[in-house]
Design an enzyme around this catalytic site. Structure first.
Site, PDB file in Angstrom:
ATOM      1  N   CYS A 184      -0.207  10.541   8.225  1.00 55.16           N
ATOM      2  CA  CYS A 184       0.519   9.930   7.113  1.00 55.16           C
ATOM      3  C   CYS A 184       1.093  11.037   6.255  1.00 55.16           C
ATOM      4  CB  CYS A 184      -0.438   9.066   6.290  1.00 55.16           C
ATOM      5  SG  CYS A 184       0.369   8.253   4.903  1.00 55.16           S
TER       6      CYS A 184
ATOM      7  N   GLU B 202       2.688   1.097   7.686  1.00 55.34           N
ATOM      8  CA  GLU B 202       3.633   1.140   6.562  1.00 55.34           C
ATOM      9  C   GLU B 202       3.404  -0.031   5.613  1.00 55.34           C
ATOM     10  OE1 GLU B 202       4.980   3.813   6.131  1.00 55.34           O
ATOM     11  OE2 GLU B 202       4.829   4.620   8.159  1.00 55.34           O
TER      12      GLU B 202
HETATM   13 NI    NI Z   1       1.572   6.532   5.716  1.00 50.00          NI
END
Ligand code: NI
Length: 175
Positions: free
Chosen positions: A96, A139
């Site tokens: 991420c 997401e």
């Molecule tokens: Ni992320």
């Protein structure tokens, strides 16, 4: 990770066709490309609105899923919703842009249906499987203030990317 903005529940977008949203998408696309990610959520650049973008090349999907798949084109999804199809889950490595330098093995639903609006206010609705489904779930979680380590059930599988080779062979670009 640790920034309060990443913990917030993001707000619905009232007008997908506004200039502000178009500008936001432009900034997000540049940020995602610069970071070499496959997806980004608006809260990651400090904007607490329900908007995600993603784009996964066919080769990456094939590598992750082990079968030939066509590319997920550049997708802008405003006010997205996810529906899980069945109970099947699978573990897969995630990274991420808001958790730099780390990778984790995260359980996600294998089959989902998702929908949302594009920049013209039109409805996008797709069924997704495997890595495609994983990217969208990752997401989407950002819009509810959830980062992938919170989805993990075994933190011994949270590792520095420099150590990832011991676990897998290069499947791990950031999301
Ligand atoms: Ni992320």
């Amino acid at each position: 990770m640790g920034n309060p903005l990443l913990r917030e529940t993001a707000s619905l977008i009232e007008d997908p066709q506004s200039n502000e949203i178009r500008t936001l998408v432009d900034v997000m696309q540049v940020s995602m490309e610069a970071a070499g990610g496959v997806g980004l959520a608006a809260p990651q650049i400090g904007v607490p609105l329900r908007l995600i973008i993603f784009n996964v090349p066919g080769e990456r999907l094939e590598k992750e899923d082990g079968v030939a798949r066509s590319e997920i084109p550049q997708t802008i999804l405003i006010n997205p919703e996810i529906e899980y199809i069945g109970d099947e889950t699978a573990l897969g490595w995630e990274g991420c842009l808001s958790v730099p330098g780390l990778r984790g093995l995260v359980p996600r639903h294998t089959y989902i249906r998702y929908r949302g609006l594009d920049l013209q206010g039109g409805l996008i609705e797709r069924d997704a499987v495997g890595f495609h489904a994983r990217v969208v779930q990752h997401e989407f979680d950002h819009l509810d203030g959830i980062l992938y380590p919170e989805r993990m059930d075994d933190l011994t599988n949270l590792v520095y990317e420099s150590e990832i080779q011991a676990f897998t062979d290069d499947k791990c670009a950031p999301e």
